[in-house]
Design a protein around this motif. Structure first.
Motif, PDB file in Angstrom:
ATOM      1  N   SER A  39       0.600  -1.159   0.112  1.00 38.11           N
ATOM      2  CA  SER A  39       0.045  -0.168   0.177  1.00 38.11           C
ATOM      3  C   SER A  39       0.813   1.153  -0.049  1.00 38.11           C
ATOM      4  CB  SER A  39      -0.973   0.000   1.049  1.00 38.11           C
ATOM      5  OG  SER A  39      -0.346   0.072   2.552  1.00 38.11           O
ATOM      6  N   ILE A  40       2.049   1.292   0.685  1.00 35.62           N
ATOM      7  CA  ILE A  40       2.996   2.474   0.514  1.00 35.62           C
ATOM      8  C   ILE A  40       3.467   2.518  -0.866  1.00 35.62           C
ATOM      9  CG2 ILE A  40       5.263   3.179   1.646  1.00 35.62           C
ATOM     10  CD1 ILE A  40       4.462   1.834   4.317  1.00 35.62           C
ATOM     11  N   GLU A  42       2.007   1.617  -3.525  1.00 32.38           N
ATOM     12  CA  GLU A  42       1.095   2.086  -4.290  1.00 32.38           C
ATOM     13  C   GLU A  42       0.858   3.558  -4.136  1.00 32.38           C
ATOM     14  OE1 GLU A  42      -2.295  -0.187  -3.900  1.00 32.38           O
ATOM     15  OE2 GLU A  42      -1.249  -1.939  -4.514  1.00 32.38           O
ATOM     16  N   GLU A  43       1.051   4.193  -2.805  1.00 33.21           N
ATOM     17  CA  GLU A  43       0.829   5.643  -2.731  1.00 33.21           C
ATOM     18  C   GLU A  43       1.799   6.325  -3.337  1.00 33.21           C
ATOM     19  OE1 GLU A  43       0.911   8.010   1.228  1.00 33.21           O
ATOM     20  OE2 GLU A  43      -0.256   6.277   1.482  1.00 33.21           O
ATOM     21  N   LEU A  44       3.152   5.878  -3.212  1.00 32.95           N
ATOM     22  CA  LEU A  44       4.232   6.742  -3.574  1.00 32.95           C
ATOM     23  C   LEU A  44       4.356   6.408  -5.257  1.00 32.95           C
ATOM     24  CD1 LEU A  44       6.801   5.901  -0.598  1.00 32.95           C
ATOM     25  CD2 LEU A  44       5.534   7.988  -1.047  1.00 32.95           C
ATOM     26  N   ARG A  63       9.647   8.588   3.368  1.00 33.28           N
ATOM     27  CA  ARG A  63       8.424   8.039   3.974  1.00 33.28           C
ATOM     28  C   ARG A  63       8.794   7.155   5.204  1.00 33.28           C
ATOM     29  NH1 ARG A  63       3.151   7.011   2.518  1.00 33.28           N
ATOM     30  NH2 ARG A  63       2.119   6.106   4.546  1.00 33.28           N
TER      31      ARG A  63
END
Length: 75
Positions: A39-40, A42-44, A63
């Motif tokens: 999920s990290i 995908e977010e970045l 991050r």
């Protein structure tokens, strides 16, 4: 996946493990199959070049509060 850092936060996420810490160089093993890590990522994710999606190592380390080793410095 492995990361090499000069500093890390005291509390690491469950998907990150310190493998070694010698002479100020910290080796981290990242469980890149962990859903929280995904999920990290995908977010970045951004378009780095036209048609190429990825995550910049500097963004990921920022991050995670990890100071990565700069291999571009000439000593």
């Amino acid at each position: 996946m492995k990361l090499y850092a000069t500093s890390i936060p005291q509390a690491l996420p469950i998907w990150a493990t310190v493998i070694s810490n010698k002479a100020g160089l910290i080796e981290l093993e990242i469980n890149d199959e962990d859903p929280v890590f995904h999920s990290i990522i995908e977010e970045l994710s951004t378009e780095i070049e036209p048609g190429i999606i990825g995550v910049k190592a500097s963004d990921l380390c920022q991050r995670l509060s990890i100071e990565m080793v700069d291999t571009n410095n000439e000593n």
